[in-house]
Design a protein around this motif. Sequence first.
Motif, short mmCIF file in Angstrom:
data_model
loop_
_atom_site.label_atom_id
_atom_site.label_comp_id
_atom_site.label_asym_id
_atom_site.label_seq_id
_atom_site.Cartn_x
_atom_site.Cartn_y
_atom_site.Cartn_z
N PRO B 66 0.83 -1.21 0.00
CA PRO B 66 0.00 0.00 0.00
C PRO B 66 0.87 1.26 0.00
N ASN B 67 0.35 2.32 -0.61
CA ASN B 67 1.00 3.63 -0.59
C ASN B 67 2.36 3.64 -1.30
N TRP B 79 -0.38 2.26 -6.79
CA TRP B 79 -1.29 1.49 -5.92
C TRP B 79 -2.50 2.35 -5.59
N ALA B 81 -5.67 0.60 -4.13
CA ALA B 81 -6.35 -0.14 -3.07
C ALA B 81 -5.82 -1.56 -3.18
N TYR B 82 -6.25 -2.43 -2.26
CA TYR B 82 -5.71 -3.79 -2.26
C TYR B 82 -6.08 -4.57 -3.52
#
Lengths: 94, 198
Positions: B66-67, B79, B81-82
Amino acid sequence: MLLIPCPWCGARPDSEFSAGGEAHLERPDPDHASDGQWGEYLYFRRNVKGVQRERWLHSHGCRRWFNVVRDTVTHEITAAYPMGESMKETGPGA
Amino acid sequence: MAEHLRARSVLADAGGEVPRMFGDAAAVRLTEVPPAGAIVLRLDAADASALQQAREALGIQLPLTPNTWHGEGDITVLWQAYDEWLALTADGRQTEMAARLTQALAGRHAAVTDVSDLHAEFLIEGPVGRDLLRKGCAVDLHPRVFGTGHLALTALARVRVVLWQTGDAPAYRLRVERSHARYLWDWLADAGGEFIDG
Protein backbone atom coordinates in the motif's frame (compact mmCIF):
# COMPACT_ATOMS: atom_id res chain seq x y z
CA MET A 1 -8.88 15.48 15.14
CA LEU A 2 -9.50 11.76 15.31
CA LEU A 3 -6.88 9.52 13.69
CA ILE A 4 -8.51 6.48 12.14
CA PRO A 5 -6.27 3.52 11.19
CA CYS A 6 -7.28 2.39 7.71
CA PRO A 7 -6.21 -1.29 7.46
CA TRP A 8 -4.50 -0.51 4.13
CA CYS A 9 -3.45 3.16 4.07
CA GLY A 10 -2.52 3.55 7.74
CA ALA A 11 -3.59 6.22 10.24
CA ARG A 12 -5.35 9.17 8.62
CA PRO A 13 -7.42 12.09 9.91
CA ASP A 14 -11.14 11.52 10.26
CA SER A 15 -11.82 14.13 7.56
CA GLU A 16 -10.76 11.50 4.99
CA PHE A 17 -13.46 9.06 6.13
CA SER A 18 -17.21 8.61 6.09
CA ALA A 19 -18.92 6.93 9.03
CA GLY A 20 -21.14 3.95 8.24
CA GLY A 21 -22.74 3.25 11.60
CA GLU A 22 -23.00 -0.02 13.46
CA ALA A 23 -21.08 -2.97 12.02
CA HIS A 24 -21.91 -6.67 11.73
CA LEU A 25 -25.59 -6.15 10.92
CA GLU A 26 -27.07 -9.32 9.52
CA ARG A 27 -29.38 -8.78 6.59
CA PRO A 28 -32.43 -10.99 6.89
CA ASP A 29 -33.62 -12.87 3.83
CA PRO A 30 -36.08 -10.35 2.31
CA ASP A 31 -38.26 -13.16 0.95
CA HIS A 32 -38.89 -14.59 4.40
CA ALA A 33 -38.39 -11.73 6.89
CA SER A 34 -41.46 -10.25 8.57
CA ASP A 35 -42.07 -6.50 8.33
CA GLY A 36 -40.92 -6.31 11.93
CA GLN A 37 -37.60 -8.04 11.24
CA TRP A 38 -36.99 -5.96 8.14
CA GLY A 39 -37.77 -2.74 10.03
CA GLU A 40 -35.34 -3.76 12.78
CA TYR A 41 -32.63 -4.37 10.19
CA LEU A 42 -33.21 -1.09 8.38
CA TYR A 43 -33.82 1.37 11.19
CA PHE A 44 -32.91 0.09 14.63
CA ARG A 45 -29.40 0.38 16.08
CA ARG A 46 -28.09 -0.36 19.55
CA ASN A 47 -26.60 3.09 20.23
CA VAL A 48 -23.89 1.66 22.48
CA LYS A 49 -22.32 3.82 25.17
CA GLY A 50 -18.82 2.35 25.36
CA VAL A 51 -16.93 0.05 23.01
CA GLN A 52 -18.75 -0.21 19.70
CA ARG A 53 -17.98 -1.90 16.38
CA GLU A 54 -18.70 0.35 13.46
CA ARG A 55 -18.16 0.64 9.72
CA TRP A 56 -16.04 3.34 8.14
CA LEU A 57 -15.32 4.19 4.51
CA HIS A 58 -11.93 5.67 3.57
CA SER A 59 -13.63 7.92 1.05
CA HIS A 60 -10.68 10.23 0.33
CA GLY A 61 -8.18 7.36 0.25
CA CYS A 62 -8.53 3.79 -0.96
CA ARG A 63 -12.37 3.98 -1.04
CA ARG A 64 -12.76 0.72 0.85
CA TRP A 65 -15.07 -0.13 3.74
CA PHE A 66 -13.65 -1.60 6.93
CA ASN A 67 -14.58 -2.09 10.57
CA VAL A 68 -13.37 -0.16 13.59
CA VAL A 69 -13.67 -0.84 17.32
CA ARG A 70 -14.23 2.55 18.97
CA ASP A 71 -15.22 3.67 22.41
CA THR A 72 -18.13 6.06 21.87
CA VAL A 73 -17.38 7.85 25.14
CA THR A 74 -13.62 8.42 24.81
CA HIS A 75 -13.26 8.03 21.01
CA GLU A 76 -10.40 5.62 21.63
CA ILE A 77 -9.96 3.25 18.69
CA THR A 78 -8.59 -0.14 19.72
CA ALA A 79 -8.81 -2.09 16.45
CA ALA A 80 -9.46 -1.78 12.73
CA TYR A 81 -9.99 -4.78 10.49
CA PRO A 82 -11.18 -5.58 6.97
CA MET A 83 -14.77 -6.39 6.12
CA GLY A 84 -15.47 -10.09 6.37
CA GLU A 85 -13.43 -10.74 9.49
CA SER A 86 -15.58 -12.00 12.32
CA MET A 87 -16.04 -10.28 15.66
CA LYS A 88 -14.52 -13.27 17.41
CA GLU A 89 -11.17 -12.90 15.65
CA THR A 90 -10.85 -9.26 16.58
CA GLY A 91 -11.52 -9.22 20.32
CA PRO A 92 -14.11 -7.63 22.60
CA GLY A 93 -16.61 -4.91 21.72
CA ALA A 94 -20.36 -4.75 21.28
CA MET B 1 -13.23 10.45 -35.85
CA ALA B 2 -12.03 9.60 -32.36
CA GLU B 3 -8.37 9.99 -33.27
CA HIS B 4 -8.95 13.70 -33.90
CA LEU B 5 -10.10 14.31 -30.34
CA ARG B 6 -7.24 15.51 -28.16
CA ALA B 7 -7.28 16.14 -24.44
CA ARG B 8 -7.03 19.84 -23.64
CA SER B 9 -5.19 21.52 -20.84
CA VAL B 10 -7.37 21.70 -17.80
CA LEU B 11 -6.31 25.34 -17.50
CA ALA B 12 -7.11 26.17 -21.11
CA ASP B 13 -10.42 27.80 -20.25
CA ALA B 14 -8.52 30.44 -18.34
CA GLY B 15 -7.75 32.04 -21.70
CA GLY B 16 -4.07 32.38 -20.94
CA GLU B 17 -4.51 34.44 -17.80
CA VAL B 18 -3.34 31.53 -15.61
CA PRO B 19 0.19 30.40 -16.41
CA ARG B 20 0.62 26.66 -16.84
CA MET B 21 3.81 26.98 -14.88
CA PHE B 22 4.07 28.88 -11.63
CA GLY B 23 6.89 29.72 -9.23
CA ASP B 24 10.60 29.13 -9.65
CA ALA B 25 12.92 26.15 -9.30
CA ALA B 26 14.86 27.78 -6.44
CA ALA B 27 11.83 27.51 -4.16
CA VAL B 28 8.90 25.62 -5.65
CA ARG B 29 7.64 25.27 -9.18
CA LEU B 30 4.24 24.05 -10.22
CA THR B 31 3.74 22.68 -13.73
CA GLU B 32 0.72 21.24 -15.48
CA VAL B 33 1.79 17.89 -16.92
CA PRO B 34 0.55 17.09 -20.46
CA PRO B 35 -2.32 14.57 -20.52
CA ALA B 36 -1.33 10.93 -20.05
CA GLY B 37 -3.08 7.67 -20.85
CA ALA B 38 -4.57 6.17 -17.70
CA ILE B 39 -6.06 2.74 -17.02
CA VAL B 40 -7.70 1.51 -13.84
CA LEU B 41 -6.98 -2.16 -13.30
CA ARG B 42 -8.91 -4.16 -10.73
CA LEU B 43 -8.13 -7.76 -9.89
CA ASP B 44 -7.77 -10.06 -6.90
CA ALA B 45 -4.24 -9.53 -5.56
CA ALA B 46 -4.40 -12.96 -3.88
CA ASP B 47 -4.59 -14.56 -7.33
CA ALA B 48 -0.91 -15.04 -8.20
CA SER B 49 -1.55 -16.16 -11.76
CA ALA B 50 -3.75 -13.11 -12.48
CA LEU B 51 -0.99 -10.86 -11.12
CA GLN B 52 1.54 -12.65 -13.29
CA GLN B 53 -0.60 -12.18 -16.40
CA ALA B 54 -1.16 -8.49 -15.63
CA ARG B 55 2.59 -8.12 -15.18
CA GLU B 56 3.31 -9.75 -18.52
CA ALA B 57 0.69 -7.62 -20.29
CA LEU B 58 2.02 -4.39 -18.77
CA GLY B 59 5.69 -5.37 -18.82
CA ILE B 60 5.98 -4.10 -15.25
CA GLN B 61 5.26 -5.39 -11.75
CA LEU B 62 2.15 -4.17 -9.93
CA PRO B 63 3.09 -2.61 -6.57
CA LEU B 64 1.48 -4.73 -3.86
CA THR B 65 2.62 -2.62 -0.90
CA PRO B 66 0.00 0.00 0.00
CA ASN B 67 1.00 3.63 -0.59
CA THR B 68 3.71 2.85 -3.15
CA TRP B 69 4.18 3.22 -6.89
CA HIS B 70 6.47 1.67 -9.46
CA GLY B 71 7.62 2.96 -12.82
CA GLU B 72 9.64 1.60 -15.71
CA GLY B 73 10.09 3.22 -19.10
CA ASP B 74 6.97 5.21 -19.96
CA ILE B 75 4.72 3.13 -17.69
CA THR B 76 3.95 4.04 -14.08
CA VAL B 77 1.70 1.92 -11.89
CA LEU B 78 0.19 3.51 -8.79
CA TRP B 79 -1.29 1.49 -5.92
CA GLN B 80 -4.92 2.54 -5.38
CA ALA B 81 -6.35 -0.14 -3.07
CA TYR B 82 -5.71 -3.79 -2.26
CA ASP B 83 -7.42 -4.78 -5.50
CA GLU B 84 -6.93 -1.68 -7.65
CA TRP B 85 -4.09 0.03 -9.57
CA LEU B 86 -3.82 3.07 -11.79
CA ALA B 87 -1.50 2.51 -14.74
CA LEU B 88 -0.18 5.57 -16.59
CA THR B 89 1.39 5.61 -20.01
CA ALA B 90 2.11 8.09 -22.79
CA ASP B 91 -1.01 9.72 -24.22
CA GLY B 92 -2.26 7.61 -27.11
CA ARG B 93 -0.84 4.32 -25.81
CA GLN B 94 -3.69 3.60 -23.40
CA THR B 95 -6.02 1.91 -25.88
CA GLU B 96 -3.38 -0.63 -26.76
CA MET B 97 -2.45 -1.09 -23.09
CA ALA B 98 -6.09 -1.67 -22.14
CA ALA B 99 -6.51 -4.16 -24.98
CA ARG B 100 -3.44 -6.13 -23.87
CA LEU B 101 -4.66 -6.24 -20.27
CA THR B 102 -8.22 -7.15 -21.25
CA GLN B 103 -6.94 -10.00 -23.40
CA ALA B 104 -4.52 -11.24 -20.72
CA LEU B 105 -7.23 -11.24 -18.04
CA ALA B 106 -10.08 -12.59 -20.17
CA GLY B 107 -12.35 -14.91 -18.20
CA ARG B 108 -11.08 -13.69 -14.84
CA HIS B 109 -12.82 -11.61 -12.21
CA ALA B 110 -11.00 -8.44 -13.26
CA ALA B 111 -11.79 -5.04 -14.76
CA VAL B 112 -9.82 -2.81 -17.10
CA THR B 113 -11.15 0.73 -17.54
CA ASP B 114 -9.75 3.62 -19.58
CA VAL B 115 -9.87 6.69 -17.31
CA SER B 116 -7.55 8.94 -19.33
CA ASP B 117 -10.07 11.81 -19.18
CA LEU B 118 -10.64 11.56 -15.43
CA HIS B 119 -7.70 13.51 -14.04
CA ALA B 120 -5.43 16.46 -14.56
CA GLU B 121 -1.84 16.02 -13.43
CA PHE B 122 0.48 18.55 -11.80
CA LEU B 123 4.20 18.42 -11.03
CA ILE B 124 5.41 20.14 -7.86
CA GLU B 125 9.17 20.43 -7.50
CA GLY B 126 11.68 22.43 -5.55
CA PRO B 127 13.14 22.60 -2.04
CA VAL B 128 9.97 23.96 -0.42
CA GLY B 129 7.53 21.73 -2.34
CA ARG B 130 7.02 19.67 0.80
CA ASP B 131 6.19 22.76 2.85
CA LEU B 132 3.68 23.87 0.25
CA LEU B 133 1.87 20.52 0.29
CA ARG B 134 1.91 20.45 4.09
CA LYS B 135 -0.29 23.54 4.11
CA GLY B 136 -3.23 21.51 2.83
CA CYS B 137 -2.42 17.84 3.36
CA ALA B 138 -2.61 15.88 6.62
CA VAL B 139 -0.38 13.00 5.51
CA ASP B 140 3.10 13.07 7.03
CA LEU B 141 5.45 13.89 4.13
CA HIS B 142 8.64 13.96 6.20
CA PRO B 143 11.44 12.16 4.30
CA ARG B 144 11.83 9.74 7.21
CA VAL B 145 8.44 8.22 6.38
CA PHE B 146 7.57 9.46 2.88
CA GLY B 147 10.19 9.46 0.13
CA THR B 148 10.62 8.72 -3.55
CA GLY B 149 8.50 5.68 -4.37
CA HIS B 150 5.82 6.53 -1.83
CA LEU B 151 2.27 7.49 -2.67
CA ALA B 152 -0.74 8.79 -0.79
CA LEU B 153 -4.42 8.79 -1.65
CA THR B 154 -5.57 11.67 0.43
CA ALA B 155 -7.18 15.09 0.52
CA LEU B 156 -5.22 18.19 -0.49
CA ALA B 157 -7.07 21.43 0.21
CA ARG B 158 -10.15 19.23 0.85
CA VAL B 159 -9.98 17.71 -2.64
CA ARG B 160 -9.30 14.02 -3.27
CA VAL B 161 -5.87 13.57 -4.89
CA VAL B 162 -3.40 10.86 -5.80
CA LEU B 163 -0.04 12.22 -4.66
CA TRP B 164 3.25 10.46 -5.28
CA GLN B 165 6.88 11.43 -4.81
CA THR B 166 9.10 11.07 -7.87
CA GLY B 167 12.35 12.63 -6.68
CA ASP B 168 14.32 13.54 -3.55
CA ALA B 169 14.62 17.24 -4.47
CA PRO B 170 11.70 16.77 -3.60
CA ALA B 171 9.46 16.34 -6.62
CA TYR B 172 5.84 15.23 -6.43
CA ARG B 173 3.20 14.42 -8.97
CA LEU B 174 -0.43 14.71 -8.18
CA ARG B 175 -3.55 13.74 -10.04
CA VAL B 176 -6.84 15.43 -9.32
CA GLU B 177 -10.24 15.01 -10.90
CA ARG B 178 -10.57 17.48 -13.76
CA SER B 179 -13.53 19.33 -12.29
CA HIS B 180 -11.44 20.18 -9.22
CA ALA B 181 -8.20 20.88 -11.08
CA ARG B 182 -8.60 24.62 -11.63
CA TYR B 183 -9.56 25.10 -7.99
CA LEU B 184 -6.54 23.09 -6.82
CA TRP B 185 -4.20 24.94 -9.17
CA ASP B 186 -5.41 28.26 -7.81
CA TRP B 187 -5.07 26.97 -4.24
CA LEU B 188 -1.50 25.77 -4.88
CA ALA B 189 -0.53 29.05 -6.51
CA ASP B 190 -2.04 31.00 -3.65
CA ALA B 191 -0.46 28.77 -0.98
CA GLY B 192 2.90 28.88 -2.79
CA GLY B 193 2.97 32.67 -3.01
CA GLU B 194 4.67 33.08 0.35
CA PHE B 195 7.66 31.02 -0.80
CA ILE B 196 8.27 32.84 -4.07
CA ASP B 197 10.11 36.14 -4.46
CA GLY B 198 8.34 38.97 -6.19
